[in-house]
Write a protein that holds these residues in place. Structure first.
Motif, PDB file in Angstrom:
ATOM      1  N   ASN A 267      -2.089   1.233  -4.667  1.00  0.00           N
ATOM      2  CA  ASN A 267      -3.427   0.844  -4.225  1.00  0.00           C
ATOM      3  C   ASN A 267      -3.445   0.199  -2.847  1.00  0.00           C
ATOM      4  O   ASN A 267      -4.499  -0.243  -2.378  1.00  0.00           O
ATOM      5  CB  ASN A 267      -4.057  -0.111  -5.239  1.00  0.00           C
ATOM      6  N   LEU A 268      -2.276   0.118  -2.200  1.00  0.00           N
ATOM      7  CA  LEU A 268      -2.187  -0.453  -0.858  1.00  0.00           C
ATOM      8  C   LEU A 268      -1.216   0.399  -0.053  1.00  0.00           C
ATOM      9  O   LEU A 268      -0.092   0.652  -0.504  1.00  0.00           O
ATOM     10  CB  LEU A 268      -1.703  -1.899  -0.913  1.00  0.00           C
ATOM     11  N   PHE A 269      -1.628   0.831   1.124  1.00  0.00           N
ATOM     12  CA  PHE A 269      -0.874   1.819   1.874  1.00  0.00           C
ATOM     13  C   PHE A 269      -0.459   1.292   3.240  1.00  0.00           C
ATOM     14  O   PHE A 269      -1.183   0.551   3.885  1.00  0.00           O
ATOM     15  CB  PHE A 269      -1.709   3.095   2.062  1.00  0.00           C
ATOM     16  N   GLY A 270       0.733   1.730   3.670  1.00  0.00           N
ATOM     17  CA  GLY A 270       1.233   1.369   4.979  1.00  0.00           C
ATOM     18  C   GLY A 270       1.396   2.583   5.869  1.00  0.00           C
ATOM     19  O   GLY A 270       0.898   3.682   5.564  1.00  0.00           O
ATOM     20  N   GLY A 340      -1.958  -3.853   5.490  1.00  0.00           N
ATOM     21  CA  GLY A 340      -2.085  -2.542   4.889  1.00  0.00           C
ATOM     22  C   GLY A 340      -3.519  -2.062   4.738  1.00  0.00           C
ATOM     23  O   GLY A 340      -4.481  -2.741   5.090  1.00  0.00           O
ATOM     24  N   VAL A 341      -3.645  -0.860   4.199  1.00  0.00           N
ATOM     25  CA  VAL A 341      -4.932  -0.215   3.958  1.00  0.00           C
ATOM     26  C   VAL A 341      -5.120  -0.092   2.453  1.00  0.00           C
ATOM     27  O   VAL A 341      -4.355   0.598   1.789  1.00  0.00           O
ATOM     28  CB  VAL A 341      -4.986   1.180   4.612  1.00  0.00           C
ATOM     29  N   PRO A 342      -6.110  -0.737   1.868  1.00  0.00           N
ATOM     30  CA  PRO A 342      -6.309  -0.658   0.416  1.00  0.00           C
ATOM     31  C   PRO A 342      -7.045   0.605  -0.018  1.00  0.00           C
ATOM     32  O   PRO A 342      -7.797   1.200   0.756  1.00  0.00           O
ATOM     33  CB  PRO A 342      -7.135  -1.911   0.109  1.00  0.00           C
ATOM     34  N   LEU A 343      -6.826   0.995  -1.266  1.00  0.00           N
ATOM     35  CA  LEU A 343      -7.544   2.109  -1.862  1.00  0.00           C
ATOM     36  C   LEU A 343      -9.044   1.836  -1.798  1.00  0.00           C
ATOM     37  O   LEU A 343      -9.491   0.721  -2.047  1.00  0.00           O
ATOM     38  CB  LEU A 343      -7.105   2.279  -3.319  1.00  0.00           C
ATOM     39  N   GLY A 344      -9.816   2.863  -1.458  1.00  0.00           N
ATOM     40  CA  GLY A 344     -11.257   2.713  -1.353  1.00  0.00           C
ATOM     41  C   GLY A 344     -11.743   2.326   0.020  1.00  0.00           C
ATOM     42  O   GLY A 344     -12.958   2.222   0.242  1.00  0.00           O
ATOM     43  N   SER A 345     -10.809   2.122   0.974  1.00  0.00           N
ATOM     44  CA  SER A 345     -11.202   1.749   2.336  1.00  0.00           C
ATOM     45  C   SER A 345     -12.083   2.824   2.959  1.00  0.00           C
ATOM     46  O   SER A 345     -11.948   4.013   2.659  1.00  0.00           O
ATOM     47  CB  SER A 345      -9.977   1.528   3.218  1.00  0.00           C
ATOM     48  N   THR A 346     -12.954   2.404   3.852  1.00  0.00           N
ATOM     49  CA  THR A 346     -13.839   3.324   4.558  1.00  0.00           C
ATOM     50  C   THR A 346     -13.105   3.941   5.742  1.00  0.00           C
ATOM     51  O   THR A 346     -12.361   3.267   6.445  1.00  0.00           O
ATOM     52  CB  THR A 346     -15.086   2.591   5.076  1.00  0.00           C
TER      53      THR A 346
END
Length: 352
Positions: A267-270, A340-346
């Protein structure tokens, strides 16, 4: 002199005029535009309030070309953060020196009305992603598998390169020796993390195999390459070679959507993570496009009216489109801010 030679001579003359006038023109513009000529190229000195978006509009023909400007300046680690006093290279000296050789493949444009012509190649920048063949996708309409792995030689639990496997025939009733197929697994359904909508089935490639022998009801194959863990029960679809070099193209203006899933099931991306977005071909999304990823918070502005105000976007990173389906796309997180970039980010059209 034939027409072709006349055209070459005319173009060569234009190039010489450009090379002669550009430094003088740049010097004359110092008071308006802080452009510096060096042995390596032409540089702009960043001023207060500048963004790559604005500079792309000023020095190119479109603000959507900001990824090109960024790619020419490796010292800029975050394209959304540039500072007064920084030098941004506009043109490399070697690019100008190559004009004579590459002129037939060049086309002119003008930075300022009435200014000298600047030449650029018709081909856009190229983004290289070597493991392009291993990326998966989300598709609304299910894929009928050609076959499935029903057994592995030596009864191994985990299947690796060069292992021999046996294929159960499914939608394809016969296989020919030498044919290659993707091995894949499915995850269904994929649910939109924001809207709750069912987006389709996720297809993750686990490897590539080559048919070595075919019988009436089964075939034998060798694993050519394992991208990730291959298991009995994984399916087959025809192998398609994909180009690792993807030309950078203009993004869709005014497009917004969400990051809905990833290959790694987190749920969190790098950086360098493959994720999926909820926009695709019907929305104009195409391989080669860059988009910004950001968060926009709201606050309660008026207690009486309960009015809420949408705040300025907070940049989280950027994504690059690698593959598109009808309603979804597979993208690479190319740059990411700490956290990081979380799931559901715009995600959306590049934000200055």
């Amino acid at each position: 002199m034939n027409p072709k030679e006349k055209n070459k001579a005319a173009l060569y003359a234009k190039v010489l005029v450009f090379l002669a006038l550009f430094p003088a023109w740049a010097f004359a513009q110092q008071e308006k535009l802080p452009i510096i000529e060096t042995e390596t190229g032409f540089y702009y000195v960043v001023q207060e309030g500048d963004t790559l978006w604005d500079l792309s509009q000023r020095f190119s023909d479109s603000p959507w070309k900001w990824p090109d400007l960024w790619s020419q300046n490796e010292q800029i680690t975050n394209p959304h953060l540039i500072y007064p006093g920084q030098r941004i290279r506009l043109y490399r000296r070697k690019d100008i020196e190559k004009l004579e050789k590459s002129a037939p493949d060049m086309e002119p444009y003008y930075e300022t009305p009435g200014g000298p012509p600047v030449y650029r190649t018709r081909a856009g920048k190229v983004f290289t992603y070597t493991p392009i063949e291993s990326i998966g996708f989300i598709r609304k309409q299910a894929v009928d598998p050609d076959g499935a792995i029903m057994k592995v030689a030596d009864n191994k639990e985990l299947i690796n390169d060069d292992d021999i496997v046996f294929i159960k025939h499914m939608s394809r009733q016969s296989f020919a020796p030498g044919e290659r197929y993707f091995v894949y697994q499915t995850i269904s359904p994929v649910i939109h993390p924001v809207t709750g909508e069912k987006l389709g089935t996720k297809y993750l490639f686990t490897g590539v195999l080559e048919i070595t022998r075919s019988e009436l009801k089964f075939s034998e194959a060798r694993i050519v390459k394992a991208y990730r863990t291959i298991r009995v029960g994984h399916f087959l679809m025809p192998f398609e070679r994909k180009e690792a070099e993807i030309p950078v193209v203009e993004s869709v203006q005014g497009l917004y959507g969400s990051i809905v899933s990833s290959e790694k099931m987190t749920n969190l991306f790098g950086d360098d993570t493959i994720v999926f977005i909820d926009k695709g071909e019907v929305d104009g999304v195409a391989p080669g496009q860059f988009y910004s990823v950001y968060r926009r918070d709201t606050i309660l502005y008026d207690e009486t009216t309960r009015e809420r105000v949408l705040l300025t976007p907070i940049m989280l990173g950027s994504i690059f489109v690698l593959h598109t389906e009808e309603t979804t796309s597979t993208v690479l997180i190319d740059r990411v801010e700490p956290g990081g970039v979380p799931l559901g980010s715009t995600f959306g059209t590049p934000v200055p």
